[in-house]
Design a protein around this motif. Structure first.
Motif, PDB file in Angstrom:
ATOM      1  N   UNK A  35       0.592  -1.385   0.264  1.00  0.00           N
ATOM      2  CA  UNK A  35      -0.056   0.128   0.323  1.00  0.00           C
ATOM      3  C   UNK A  35       0.375   1.001   0.435  1.00  0.00           C
ATOM      4  N   UNK A  36       0.280   2.410  -0.327  1.00  0.00           N
ATOM      5  CA  UNK A  36       1.216   3.465  -0.552  1.00  0.00           C
ATOM      6  C   UNK A  36       1.907   4.087   0.874  1.00  0.00           C
ATOM      7  N   UNK A  37       2.535   4.357   1.298  1.00  0.00           N
ATOM      8  CA  UNK A  37       3.343   5.470   2.186  1.00  0.00           C
ATOM      9  C   UNK A  37       2.405   6.034   2.591  1.00  0.00           C
ATOM     10  N   UNK A  38       2.405   7.291   1.830  1.00  0.00           N
ATOM     11  CA  UNK A  38       1.217   8.853   2.012  1.00  0.00           C
ATOM     12  C   UNK A  38       0.333   8.452   2.351  1.00  0.00           C
ATOM     13  N   UNK A  39      -0.194   7.140   2.792  1.00  0.00           N
ATOM     14  CA  UNK A  39      -1.906   6.955   3.225  1.00  0.00           C
ATOM     15  C   UNK A  39      -2.048   6.422   4.383  1.00  0.00           C
ATOM     16  N   UNK A  40      -0.858   6.304   4.646  1.00  0.00           N
ATOM     17  CA  UNK A  40      -0.316   5.450   6.263  1.00  0.00           C
ATOM     18  C   UNK A  40       0.195   6.640   6.853  1.00  0.00           C
ATOM     19  N   UNK A  41      -1.613   7.603   8.040  1.00  0.00           N
ATOM     20  CA  UNK A  41      -1.375   8.635   9.006  1.00  0.00           C
ATOM     21  C   UNK A  41      -0.159   8.168   9.761  1.00  0.00           C
ATOM     22  N   UNK A  42      -0.005   7.155  10.341  1.00  0.00           N
ATOM     23  CA  UNK A  42       1.495   6.873  11.598  1.00  0.00           C
ATOM     24  C   UNK A  42       2.408   6.577  10.711  1.00  0.00           C
ATOM     25  N   UNK A  43       2.494   6.484   9.567  1.00  0.00           N
ATOM     26  CA  UNK A  43       3.922   6.875   8.921  1.00  0.00           C
ATOM     27  C   UNK A  43       4.599   7.862   8.524  1.00  0.00           C
ATOM     28  N   UNK A  44       3.540   8.932   8.595  1.00  0.00           N
ATOM     29  CA  UNK A  44       3.825   9.749   7.495  1.00  0.00           C
ATOM     30  C   UNK A  44       4.116  11.096   9.091  1.00  0.00           C
ATOM     31  N   UNK A  45       3.436  10.780  10.322  1.00  0.00           N
ATOM     32  CA  UNK A  45       3.624  11.339  11.929  1.00  0.00           C
ATOM     33  C   UNK A  45       4.864  10.910  12.024  1.00  0.00           C
ATOM     34  N   UNK A  46       5.676   9.767  11.851  1.00  0.00           N
ATOM     35  CA  UNK A  46       6.499   9.536  13.022  1.00  0.00           C
ATOM     36  C   UNK A  46       8.150   9.268  11.623  1.00  0.00           C
ATOM     37  N   UNK A  47       7.677   9.385  10.457  1.00  0.00           N
ATOM     38  CA  UNK A  47       8.684  10.036   9.262  1.00  0.00           C
ATOM     39  C   UNK A  47       8.618  11.206   8.922  1.00  0.00           C
TER      40      UNK A  47
END
Length: 62
Positions: A35-47
């Motif tokens: 799945x696209x990483x940009x759709x995962x809010x947890x990943x966006x907050x961490x990275x």
């Protein structure tokens, strides 16, 4: 005599550990399940972002 360049030489900074990887076919960063990483809010907050640095190392206008 020590060469001038060695005075300013630094060790390369290692790439940070991320939970996503660049997929050249889709031309975006994806998670392990595809799945696209940009759709995962947890990943966006961490990275902070999921922007690839591949082009930035060769082009100034990226």
């Amino acid at each position: 005599m020590r060469p001038f360049a060695l005075t300013y030489a630094r060790r390369p900074i290692p790439e940070p550990e991320t939970s996503f990887a660049y997929d050249p076919e889709q031309q975006l960063n994806v998670l392990a399940d595809g799945t696209p990483a940009v759709r995962n809010h947890k990943v966006l907050l961490e990275a902070g972002s999921t922007t690839s640095t591949a082009g930035s190392k060769t082009h100034f206008d990226d």
